[in-house]
Scaffold this motif. Structure first.
Motif, mmCIF file in Angstrom:
data_model
loop_
_atom_site.group_PDB
_atom_site.id
_atom_site.type_symbol
_atom_site.label_atom_id
_atom_site.label_comp_id
_atom_site.label_asym_id
_atom_site.label_seq_id
_atom_site.Cartn_x
_atom_site.Cartn_y
_atom_site.Cartn_z
ATOM 1 N N ASP A 184 0.781 -1.272 -0.035
ATOM 2 C CA ASP A 184 -0.293 0.072 0.077
ATOM 3 C C ASP A 184 0.787 1.208 0.000
ATOM 4 O O ASP A 184 0.939 1.760 0.983
ATOM 5 C CB ASP A 184 -0.985 0.000 1.282
ATOM 6 N N VAL A 185 1.738 1.422 -1.330
ATOM 7 C CA VAL A 185 2.386 2.336 -1.346
ATOM 8 C C VAL A 185 2.218 3.143 -2.651
ATOM 9 O O VAL A 185 1.472 2.734 -3.329
ATOM 10 C CB VAL A 185 3.884 2.098 -1.511
ATOM 11 N N VAL A 186 2.609 4.345 -2.784
ATOM 12 C CA VAL A 186 2.421 5.270 -3.958
ATOM 13 C C VAL A 186 3.636 5.156 -4.912
ATOM 14 O O VAL A 186 4.531 5.232 -4.429
ATOM 15 C CB VAL A 186 2.042 6.509 -3.589
ATOM 16 N N TRP A 187 3.058 4.605 -6.331
ATOM 17 C CA TRP A 187 4.063 4.157 -7.031
ATOM 18 C C TRP A 187 4.152 5.472 -8.064
ATOM 19 O O TRP A 187 3.271 6.171 -7.993
ATOM 20 C CB TRP A 187 3.916 2.955 -7.750
ATOM 21 N N PHE A 188 5.345 5.335 -8.797
ATOM 22 C CA PHE A 188 5.254 6.532 -10.065
ATOM 23 C C PHE A 188 4.211 6.493 -10.917
ATOM 24 O O PHE A 188 3.559 5.416 -11.197
ATOM 25 C CB PHE A 188 6.606 6.592 -10.676
ATOM 26 N N GLY A 189 3.647 7.539 -11.022
ATOM 27 C CA GLY A 189 2.489 7.550 -12.236
ATOM 28 C C GLY A 189 1.015 7.507 -11.457
ATOM 29 O O GLY A 189 0.148 7.546 -11.895
ATOM 30 N N GLU A 190 1.022 7.259 -10.027
ATOM 31 C CA GLU A 190 0.005 7.126 -9.410
ATOM 32 C C GLU A 190 -0.513 8.371 -8.449
ATOM 33 O O GLU A 190 0.690 8.842 -8.135
ATOM 34 C CB GLU A 190 -0.024 5.815 -8.343
ATOM 35 N N GLY A 191 -1.580 8.760 -8.520
ATOM 36 C CA GLY A 191 -1.974 10.052 -7.716
ATOM 37 C C GLY A 191 -1.834 9.551 -6.264
ATOM 38 O O GLY A 191 -2.224 8.508 -5.885
ATOM 39 N N LEU A 192 -1.408 10.622 -5.533
ATOM 40 C CA LEU A 192 -1.314 10.461 -3.801
ATOM 41 C C LEU A 192 -3.026 10.600 -3.742
ATOM 42 O O LEU A 192 -3.711 11.273 -4.324
ATOM 43 C CB LEU A 192 -0.622 11.604 -3.472
ATOM 44 N N ASP A 193 -3.124 10.036 -2.305
ATOM 45 C CA ASP A 193 -4.584 10.146 -1.918
ATOM 46 C C ASP A 193 -4.764 11.805 -1.772
ATOM 47 O O ASP A 193 -4.059 12.534 -1.438
ATOM 48 C CB ASP A 193 -4.719 9.662 -0.523
ATOM 49 N N PRO A 194 -6.023 11.958 -2.510
ATOM 50 C CA PRO A 194 -6.213 13.692 -2.857
ATOM 51 C C PRO A 194 -6.413 14.218 -1.399
ATOM 52 O O PRO A 194 -6.095 15.207 -1.254
ATOM 53 C CB PRO A 194 -7.662 13.540 -3.475
#
Ligand code: BJW
Ligand code: ZN
Length: 272
Positions: A184-194
């Motif tokens: 459950d991490v943010v990868w490149f190209g994925e939006g951060l939790d708004p």
């Protein structure tokens, strides 16, 4: 091998101490460098390579889709390595500041959980004994190494355990729908939790001081937060052994390790 860093000039530390000490609203933005002295490899430093891969090759949804076993193997290795690490003096100094001053808020890019551990340690001993660690919880921009998310139903689970990477069939599966789990991490190209990003941006805009610690400031939108502080009339103070793209923007850039500088910068002589 232990690395040595140039020492920040004493007068620079004094000036930065004054700035941070006289501010009420402080945003501390941390990156991998704050955990380097705990033994956690940074992403772009000399130990940042795992096997022959650069993080940019593994921390992407495409890499996971192409070879989930390889990506889980990397995360399993990191879980094990980070799981054996303890917070250092920099994590402790930040935890103490956020307990002392509820308008000092921590926003971290790190997924290693060491800030949270430092808060728990501060709440279980010393001057902040009895405080709730969650009172000063960091805003985590890029998620957690110790949480999984289902690729099918988004179900999230805390998980500190080892990962069985013998085959694709042995990878972690969802208890609800049996789909493949992912870190459950943010990868490149994925939006951060708004909502998380909004909260961090609001803190950056209202901060009198944005203290940026141990980040190469190459990855956005995290690296844009100090710009918001500057644009809103606040100042940026940087702690890093190396210059970064934020150095030119900083009113004070302290060259040295976080574990050495932060206790000097943030510790007050008599804590409550
Ligand atoms: C010490 C020290 C000691 C050593 N003491 N210091 C704007 C401009 C350009 C590009 C973009 C942009 N906006 C978005 C992008 C694209 C991309 C991006 O930024 N690319 C750049 C690389 C060019 N960003 C994204 O893709 C982000 N998503 C996004 O914006 O989505 C938009 C969107 C919206 C809606 C729908 C769809 C999309 C997501 C970025 C996610 C980053 N993820 C990672 C992996 C997390 C999971 C994991 O851990 O595996 O996050 S990548 C990696 O980099 C990790 C880190 O958090 C992040 C930052 O690294 P960090 O912490 O700075 O570490 P290092 O190693 O780089 O630096 C360490 C520093 O410490 C160094 O400076 C050392 O000198 C220092 N140091 N020892 C103090 N003792
Ligand atoms: Zn599921």
């Amino acid at each position: 091998m232990e690395r040595t860093y140039p020492l920040a000039e004493a007068h620079q530390i004094d000036r930065a101490r004054q700035l941070v000490g006289s501010a009420r609203r402080i945003l501390i933005l941390t990156g991998a460098g704050v955990s380097a002295e705990s033994g956690v490899p940074t992403f772009r430093g000399p130990d940042g390579m795992w096997r022959k891969f650069r993080p940019e090759q593994l921390a992407t949804p495409e890499a996971f889709q192409a070879d989930p076993r390889l990506v889980w193997e990397w995360y399993g290795w990191r879980r094990e390595r980070v799981g054996a690490c303890r917070p250092n003096a920099a994590h402790a100094a930040i935890a103490h500041l956020t307990f002392r001053n509820e308008d000092a808020r921590l926003v971290t890019q790190n997924v290693d959980g060491l800030h949270e551990l430092a808060l728990e340690e501060a709440a279980s001993e010393g001057p902040f004994k009895g405080d709730s660690a969650s009172r000063a919880s960091p805003i985590r921009l890029h998620g957690s190494l110790f949480q999984t998310r289902c690729t099918g139903c988004d179900h999230r689970t805390l998980d500190r355990g080892p990962v069985d990477v013998r085959s694709e069939a042995s990878l972690p599966r969802c208890s609800e729908c049996a789909a493949l789990l992912r870190p459950d991490v943010v990868w490149f190209g994925e939006g951060l939790d708004p909502e998380i990003l909004q909260a961090a941006m609001r803190l950056a805009e209202r901060a009198e001081v944005c203290l940026v610690v141990g980040t190469s400031a190459l990855v956005h939108p995290a690296a844009s937060l100090p710009l918001l502080t500057r644009e809103s009339g606040g100042v940026v103070v940087e702690v890093n052994p190396e210059p970064t793209p934020l150095t030119a923007l900083a009113v004070s850039s302290l060259r040295g390790s976080a574990g050495k500088i932060l206790p000097e910068l943030l510790t007050v002589s008599a804590e409550p």
